[in-house]
Motif scaffolding. Structure first.
Motif, short mmCIF file in Angstrom:
data_model
loop_
_atom_site.label_atom_id
_atom_site.label_comp_id
_atom_site.label_asym_id
_atom_site.label_seq_id
_atom_site.Cartn_x
_atom_site.Cartn_y
_atom_site.Cartn_z
N ASP A 21 -7.67 -5.34 2.22
CA ASP A 21 -6.82 -4.16 2.03
C ASP A 21 -6.04 -3.92 3.30
N LYS A 22 -4.78 -3.60 3.13
CA LYS A 22 -3.99 -3.22 4.30
C LYS A 22 -4.44 -1.83 4.71
N GLY A 23 -4.66 -1.65 5.99
CA GLY A 23 -5.04 -0.34 6.48
C GLY A 23 -3.82 0.44 6.90
N GLU A 24 -3.89 1.74 6.75
CA GLU A 24 -2.79 2.58 7.21
C GLU A 24 -3.10 3.05 8.62
N SER A 26 -1.57 5.44 12.07
CA SER A 26 -0.69 6.51 12.53
C SER A 26 -0.54 6.36 14.03
N THR A 67 2.76 -3.37 13.16
CA THR A 67 3.43 -3.06 11.90
C THR A 67 4.91 -3.42 12.05
N LEU A 71 7.01 -1.68 6.55
CA LEU A 71 5.68 -1.15 6.22
C LEU A 71 5.52 0.34 6.56
N SER A 73 5.73 4.14 6.02
CA SER A 73 5.81 5.04 4.86
C SER A 73 6.49 6.35 5.22
N LYS A 171 3.55 6.92 10.13
CA LYS A 171 2.48 6.41 9.27
C LYS A 171 2.98 5.12 8.66
N ALA A 172 2.17 4.07 8.77
CA ALA A 172 2.58 2.75 8.30
C ALA A 172 1.37 1.91 7.95
N ASP A 173 1.60 0.88 7.18
CA ASP A 173 0.57 -0.12 6.91
C ASP A 173 0.59 -1.14 8.04
#
Length: 176
Positions: A21-24, A26, A67, A71, A73, A171-173
């Protein structure tokens, strides 16, 4: 047949365990700018101060945080502060209101933060209320401009110099 089905099942679990899973994440991007309010500005007259175009350091900040732009958000204004740098012993009581606006080519001007009214006992530092809007499009540009719209409620006999310190929350993956 059972061995083949069991082997397929084991292979399926092994392959699915390899996907991550890609983690988010900050992180904050900091910006500073200097402004000068000349003493000749009248009372209750709105005026705008504009910085020269600010080079966005977004790409470097993205790389530093594993990132990239695709990616991201959201980018929101998280903190906006002004501090008087000159003259000494000066305060922001001369301001009635202040609004910080971001501008970028091809995009509509947007309010980042504001303070209205500026308290009469504000002192030499003020913190503005930040907008909860997403400024991603602006900070993904190569450069942007920060404009300050203010209204004064006192005549000033001296120029006022102050510094803006702001932080954007990104905030990004993360990259794989």
């Amino acid at each position: 047949m059972r061995k083949t089905a069991f082997s397929l099942l084991i292979a399926l679990f092994t392959l699915s365990a390899c996907t991550r899973d890609k983690g988010e994440i900050s992180f904050r991007m900091k910006y500073e700018a200097n402004y000068l309010v000349e003493s000749s500005v009248g009372i209750n007259v709105p005026f705008t101060l504009q910085t020269p175009p600010v080079q966005s350091n977004s790409e470097q900040a993205f790389r530093n945080n594993n990132t990239n732009a695709s990616l991201v958000s959201s980018i929101t204004m998280d903190y906006a502060q002004f501090a008087i740098t000159a003259p000494e012993n000066s305060d922001f009581s001369f301001l009635e209101s202040v609004k910080l606006i971001i501008k970028a080519d091809g995009l509509e001007d947007k309010t980042l933060a504001e303070l209205d009214p500026v308290p009469a006992n504000a002192g030499n530092t003020i913190v503005l209320s930040t907008s909860k809007a997403n400024f991603k499009e602006y900070l993904l540009k190569d450069q942007f401009t920060l404009s300050l719209e203010t209204v004064t409620d006192e005549f000033r006999s001296e120029d006022q110099e102050f510094r803006f310190n702001g932080e954007f929350l990104v905030k990004a993956d993360v990259l794989n």
